[in-house]
Design a protein around this motif. Structure first.
Motif, PDB file in Angstrom:
ATOM      1  N   ARG A 114     -21.335  32.623  44.870  1.00 35.44           N
ATOM      2  CA  ARG A 114     -22.127  33.741  43.855  1.00 35.44           C
ATOM      3  C   ARG A 114     -21.367  34.205  44.958  1.00 35.44           C
ATOM      4  O   ARG A 114     -20.913  35.177  45.064  1.00 35.44           O
ATOM      5  CB  ARG A 114     -23.677  33.964  44.538  1.00 35.44           C
ATOM      6  N   HIS A 136     -23.686  31.697  50.319  1.00 34.62           N
ATOM      7  CA  HIS A 136     -23.625  31.384  48.912  1.00 34.62           C
ATOM      8  C   HIS A 136     -22.149  32.300  48.654  1.00 34.62           C
ATOM      9  O   HIS A 136     -21.196  32.105  47.730  1.00 34.62           O
ATOM     10  CB  HIS A 136     -24.364  32.010  47.856  1.00 34.62           C
ATOM     11  N   ASP A 165     -27.548  25.182  46.306  1.00 33.98           N
ATOM     12  CA  ASP A 165     -28.487  24.654  46.258  1.00 33.98           C
ATOM     13  C   ASP A 165     -28.820  23.064  45.469  1.00 33.98           C
ATOM     14  O   ASP A 165     -28.190  23.940  44.692  1.00 33.98           O
ATOM     15  CB  ASP A 165     -29.337  25.875  46.438  1.00 33.98           C
ATOM     16  N   GLU A 194     -36.111  26.005  53.478  1.00 33.34           N
ATOM     17  CA  GLU A 194     -34.930  25.721  51.907  1.00 33.34           C
ATOM     18  C   GLU A 194     -34.275  24.482  51.974  1.00 33.34           C
ATOM     19  O   GLU A 194     -33.301  23.763  52.457  1.00 33.34           O
ATOM     20  CB  GLU A 194     -33.809  26.711  51.966  1.00 33.34           C
ATOM     21  N   HIS A 241     -31.053  23.732  50.571  1.00 32.32           N
ATOM     22  CA  HIS A 241     -30.253  24.483  50.504  1.00 32.32           C
ATOM     23  C   HIS A 241     -28.928  23.469  51.473  1.00 32.32           C
ATOM     24  O   HIS A 241     -29.385  23.125  52.959  1.00 32.32           O
ATOM     25  CB  HIS A 241     -29.917  25.655  51.384  1.00 32.32           C
TER      26      HIS A 241
HETATM   27 ZN    ZN Z   1     -28.945  28.556  49.036  1.00 34.02          ZN
END
Ligand code: ZN
Length: 190
Positions: free
Chosen positions: A94, A128, A135, A161, A164
């Motif tokens: 990201r 990220h 993910d 999570e 992840h």
């Molecule tokens: Zn993540």
């Protein structure tokens, strides 16, 4: 010529005005659904459309993952598919802008920066943003990785999570490290 044109126009108007209008009962308004706020970030920021696999590196979210992580995910995805499990990338690399946008959304959703931190890291701390986390989805793929991921050095990091995953090369020998309850327990986040 002018008359012909006018005749066609008249015919057109006649036809359209004569067209039966739909009965009121057939007009149904679409159900009101809460719409998420418009996303400012795009695919160039790492936004991933539905159904993207780890093999599709035309998407920056996939292309900008660290090469070792991507390699491990590709070999895991290939083996998962032999078990009938499709491994999809819900999120990968990201941009800082996208990460910050997710953080702003989380703060408004969870009500405070402290609560949001359980789910979304800052651009400075998110793995990220550095290309070191992915993910995965759907849940069948996360379940497959939970069982087989360590073989590839792929580890779940946070208990909250299950989607992840990050690369922990020592996992291939020693298994994955213990899970953090959530990102706030991860020293990297401080
Ligand atoms: Zn993540």
């Amino acid at each position: 010529m002018v008359l012909v044109g006018a005749a066609i126009l008249v015919a057109y108007h006649d036809e359209s005005s004569a067209a039966p209008s739909p009965a009121p009962s057939s007009i149904t308004a679409p159900p009101l659904s809460p719409r998420p706020p418009a996303r400012l970030s795009g695919e160039e920021d790492g936004v991933v459309p539905p159904g993207v696999t780890i093999f599709e590196d035309e998407y920056p979210a996939v292309a900008k993952l660290s090469p070792d992580l991507r390699r491990a995910l590709r070999s895991a995805a290939a083996d998962a598919s032999k078990d009938g499990v499709t491994l999809l990338v819900k999120s990968g690399w990201r941009s800082r802008a996208y990460q910050n946008e997710l953080l702003r959304e989380a703060v408004s959703k969870y009500g405070s920066v402290a609560r949001a931190a359980r789910w979304v890291a800052t651009a400075d701390t998110s793995p990220h943003v550095s290309g070191d986390a992915v993910d995965v989805g759907p849940s069948s793929a996360a379940a497959w990785l939970a069982k087989h991921g360590a073989t590839y050095g792929l580890c779940q990091i946070y208990r909250n999570e299950p989607w992840h995953y990050e690369l922990r090369l020592q996992a291939t020998d020693r298994g994955c490290p213990p899970l953090y309850a959530d990102p706030t327990r991860d020293p990297r986040m401080h």
